[in-house]
Design a protein around this motif. Structure first.
Motif, PDB file in Angstrom:
ATOM      1  N   ARG A  71      68.349 104.462  44.104  1.00 20.82           N
ATOM      2  CA  ARG A  71      67.515 104.745  45.286  1.00 20.82           C
ATOM      3  C   ARG A  71      68.320 105.433  46.379  1.00 20.82           C
ATOM      4  O   ARG A  71      67.827 106.331  47.050  1.00 20.82           O
ATOM      5  CB  ARG A  71      66.918 103.461  45.836  1.00 20.82           C
ATOM      6  N   ALA A  72      69.559 105.005  46.565  1.00 20.97           N
ATOM      7  CA  ALA A  72      70.403 105.612  47.591  1.00 20.97           C
ATOM      8  C   ALA A  72      70.751 107.047  47.245  1.00 20.97           C
ATOM      9  O   ALA A  72      70.930 107.878  48.135  1.00 20.97           O
ATOM     10  CB  ALA A  72      71.677 104.797  47.778  1.00 20.97           C
ATOM     11  N   ALA A  73      70.819 107.349  45.952  1.00 25.74           N
ATOM     12  CA  ALA A  73      71.156 108.709  45.530  1.00 25.74           C
ATOM     13  C   ALA A  73      70.002 109.679  45.792  1.00 25.74           C
ATOM     14  O   ALA A  73      70.233 110.866  45.993  1.00 25.74           O
ATOM     15  CB  ALA A  73      71.526 108.732  44.050  1.00 25.74           C
ATOM     16  N   GLY A  74      68.790 109.165  45.802  1.00 19.75           N
ATOM     17  CA  GLY A  74      67.632 110.013  46.082  1.00 19.75           C
ATOM     18  C   GLY A  74      67.458 111.115  45.052  1.00 19.75           C
ATOM     19  O   GLY A  74      67.295 110.849  43.862  1.00 19.75           O
ATOM     20  N   GLU A  75      67.489 112.361  45.509  1.00 21.24           N
ATOM     21  CA  GLU A  75      67.279 113.497  44.618  1.00 21.24           C
ATOM     22  C   GLU A  75      68.492 113.781  43.733  1.00 21.24           C
ATOM     23  O   GLU A  75      68.406 114.528  42.790  1.00 21.24           O
ATOM     24  CB  GLU A  75      66.952 114.743  45.439  1.00 21.24           C
ATOM     25  N   ARG A  76      69.608 113.214  44.059  1.00 15.53           N
ATOM     26  CA  ARG A  76      70.840 113.468  43.300  1.00 15.53           C
ATOM     27  C   ARG A  76      71.101 112.361  42.288  1.00 15.53           C
ATOM     28  O   ARG A  76      72.211 111.873  42.151  1.00 15.53           O
ATOM     29  CB  ARG A  76      72.007 113.577  44.267  1.00 15.53           C
ATOM     30  N   ARG A  77      70.086 111.983  41.538  1.00 15.84           N
ATOM     31  CA  ARG A  77      70.197 110.876  40.594  1.00 15.84           C
ATOM     32  C   ARG A  77      71.143 111.181  39.443  1.00 15.84           C
ATOM     33  O   ARG A  77      71.679 110.273  38.837  1.00 15.84           O
ATOM     34  CB  ARG A  77      68.827 110.531  40.032  1.00 15.84           C
ATOM     35  N   ARG A  79      74.015 112.248  39.610  1.00 12.69           N
ATOM     36  CA  ARG A  79      75.374 111.903  40.007  1.00 12.69           C
ATOM     37  C   ARG A  79      75.656 110.409  39.891  1.00 12.69           C
ATOM     38  O   ARG A  79      76.803 109.996  39.955  1.00 12.69           O
ATOM     39  CB  ARG A  79      75.627 112.351  41.442  1.00 12.69           C
ATOM     40  N   VAL A  80      74.630 109.609  39.717  1.00 10.37           N
ATOM     41  CA  VAL A  80      74.800 108.162  39.669  1.00 10.37           C
ATOM     42  C   VAL A  80      75.668 107.751  38.476  1.00 10.37           C
ATOM     43  O   VAL A  80      76.454 106.824  38.570  1.00 10.37           O
ATOM     44  CB  VAL A  80      73.422 107.466  39.621  1.00 10.37           C
ATOM     45  N   GLY A  81      75.550 108.444  37.373  1.00  3.52           N
ATOM     46  CA  GLY A  81      76.334 108.106  36.190  1.00  3.52           C
ATOM     47  C   GLY A  81      77.831 108.194  36.413  1.00  3.52           C
ATOM     48  O   GLY A  81      78.605 107.471  35.784  1.00  3.52           O
ATOM     49  N   PHE A  82      78.242 109.054  37.317  1.00  5.00           N
ATOM     50  CA  PHE A  82      79.673 109.209  37.597  1.00  5.00           C
ATOM     51  C   PHE A  82      80.233 108.020  38.376  1.00  5.00           C
ATOM     52  O   PHE A  82      81.437 107.852  38.468  1.00  5.00           O
ATOM     53  CB  PHE A  82      79.922 110.512  38.351  1.00  5.00           C
ATOM     54  N   VAL A  83      79.356 107.207  38.929  1.00  8.17           N
ATOM     55  CA  VAL A  83      79.780 105.956  39.566  1.00  8.17           C
ATOM     56  C   VAL A  83      79.479 104.784  38.639  1.00  8.17           C
ATOM     57  O   VAL A  83      80.255 103.836  38.526  1.00  8.17           O
ATOM     58  CB  VAL A  83      79.068 105.767  40.922  1.00  8.17           C
ATOM     59  N   ARG A  84      78.355 104.870  37.944  1.00 14.70           N
ATOM     60  CA  ARG A  84      77.897 103.783  37.087  1.00 14.70           C
ATOM     61  C   ARG A  84      78.875 103.482  35.952  1.00 14.70           C
ATOM     62  O   ARG A  84      79.197 102.318  35.700  1.00 14.70           O
ATOM     63  CB  ARG A  84      76.526 104.161  36.516  1.00 14.70           C
ATOM     64  N   VAL A  85      79.357 104.491  35.272  1.00 14.55           N
ATOM     65  CA  VAL A  85      80.212 104.271  34.097  1.00 14.55           C
ATOM     66  C   VAL A  85      81.556 103.634  34.467  1.00 14.55           C
ATOM     67  O   VAL A  85      81.919 102.600  33.899  1.00 14.55           O
ATOM     68  CB  VAL A  85      80.390 105.583  33.303  1.00 14.55           C
ATOM     69  N   PRO A  86      82.324 104.200  35.415  1.00 17.57           N
ATOM     70  CA  PRO A  86      83.587 103.522  35.732  1.00 17.57           C
ATOM     71  C   PRO A  86      83.394 102.144  36.355  1.00 17.57           C
ATOM     72  O   PRO A  86      84.196 101.235  36.123  1.00 17.57           O
ATOM     73  CB  PRO A  86      84.287 104.475  36.696  1.00 17.57           C
ATOM     74  N   ALA A  87      82.323 101.961  37.109  1.00 13.50           N
ATOM     75  CA  ALA A  87      82.063 100.640  37.695  1.00 13.50           C
ATOM     76  C   ALA A  87      81.748  99.622  36.597  1.00 13.50           C
ATOM     77  O   ALA A  87      82.250  98.486  36.634  1.00 13.50           O
ATOM     78  CB  ALA A  87      80.924 100.708  38.698  1.00 13.50           C
ATOM     79  N   ALA A  88      80.942 100.014  35.620  1.00 10.78           N
ATOM     80  CA  ALA A  88      80.599  99.101  34.526  1.00 10.78           C
ATOM     81  C   ALA A  88      81.841  98.747  33.704  1.00 10.78           C
ATOM     82  O   ALA A  88      82.054  97.582  33.356  1.00 10.78           O
ATOM     83  CB  ALA A  88      79.532  99.726  33.637  1.00 10.78           C
ATOM     84  N   LEU A  89      82.661  99.734  33.398  1.00 13.39           N
ATOM     85  CA  LEU A  89      83.879  99.461  32.626  1.00 13.39           C
ATOM     86  C   LEU A  89      84.845  98.575  33.412  1.00 13.39           C
ATOM     87  O   LEU A  89      85.448  97.649  32.861  1.00 13.39           O
ATOM     88  CB  LEU A  89      84.554 100.770  32.228  1.00 13.39           C
ATOM     89  N   SER A  90      84.993  98.840  34.687  1.00 10.22           N
ATOM     90  CA  SER A  90      85.879  98.042  35.518  1.00 10.22           C
ATOM     91  C   SER A  90      85.382  96.595  35.626  1.00 10.22           C
ATOM     92  O   SER A  90      86.174  95.649  35.533  1.00 10.22           O
ATOM     93  CB  SER A  90      85.992  98.664  36.905  1.00 10.22           C
ATOM     94  N   LEU A  91      84.087  96.421  35.813  1.00  8.73           N
ATOM     95  CA  LEU A  91      83.539  95.067  35.897  1.00  8.73           C
ATOM     96  C   LEU A  91      83.623  94.339  34.565  1.00  8.73           C
ATOM     97  O   LEU A  91      83.836  93.116  34.529  1.00  8.73           O
ATOM     98  CB  LEU A  91      82.096  95.114  36.396  1.00  8.73           C
ATOM     99  N   LEU A  92      83.470  95.069  33.463  1.00  9.38           N
ATOM    100  CA  LEU A  92      83.621  94.450  32.152  1.00  9.38           C
ATOM    101  C   LEU A  92      85.052  93.957  31.947  1.00  9.38           C
ATOM    102  O   LEU A  92      85.283  92.836  31.479  1.00  9.38           O
ATOM    103  CB  LEU A  92      83.241  95.436  31.051  1.00  9.38           C
TER     104      LEU A  92
END
Length: 161
Positions: A71-77, A79-92
């Motif tokens: 939702r915060a990304a709005g029209e630039r959805r 780009r979310v994957g570039f934050v989602r993937v490293p965050a998921a791996l780091s949290l794992l």
């Protein structure tokens, strides 16, 4: 009489995939038998508790965080994957190595391995920085490629056009 046409390939995948899948099931069965040899009730209780904790607490939390990020990304959805993937791996990695990263089992780890346990936090932070840095590099490379494709193959900038 019409005969049904048989498929040319097995619907299960290639023989190599079937072999690898069979080997992974055999290894999992062996590990399960070895794990449950000792105190099987506590192990089973731990698995059930972990599944419930994940499904009832953790999954809603990270689904809500992901939804807020989208939702915060709005029209630039995209780009979310570039934050989602490293965050998921780091949290794992944090989830798997939390007792050592948090320093909760430092004495037991040192006694069992005769290695220092104080390096896990620094290594996890470094690995997290590397994951986000690599994601930023991939994002920058793709952004440059997209910009070049929009400007044309001759490498002209919009001001030169």
């Amino acid at each position: 009489m019409i005969r049904p046409r048989l498929p040319r390939r097995l619907p299960f995948g290639s023989p190599l995939q079937l072999l690898l899948l069979s080997c992974s099931f055999a290894l999992s069965a062996y590990a399960g038998v070895r794990l449950l040899e000792g105190d099987w009730f506590d192990v089973a209780l731990w698995f059930v508790g972990a599944a419930l904790l994940h499904d009832l607490v953790l999954l809603p939390l990270y689904a809500a965080a992901d939804r807020a990020l989208v939702r915060a990304a709005g029209e630039r959805r995209r780009r979310v994957g570039f934050v989602r993937v490293p965050a998921a791996l780091s949290l794992l990695l944090l989830l798997v190595w939390f007792p050592l990263i948090g320093g909760q089992v430092s004495a037991r780890y040192g006694a069992a391995t005769s290695l220092p346990a104080d390096r896990f936090l620094a290594r996890w932070l470094l690995l997290t920085a590397v994951l986000f840095g690599a994601s930023a590099l991939v994002f920058a490379a793709r952004s440059v490629r997209v910009m070049r494709s929009r400007w044309g193959t001759k490498g002209r900038t919009p001001e030169e056009s």
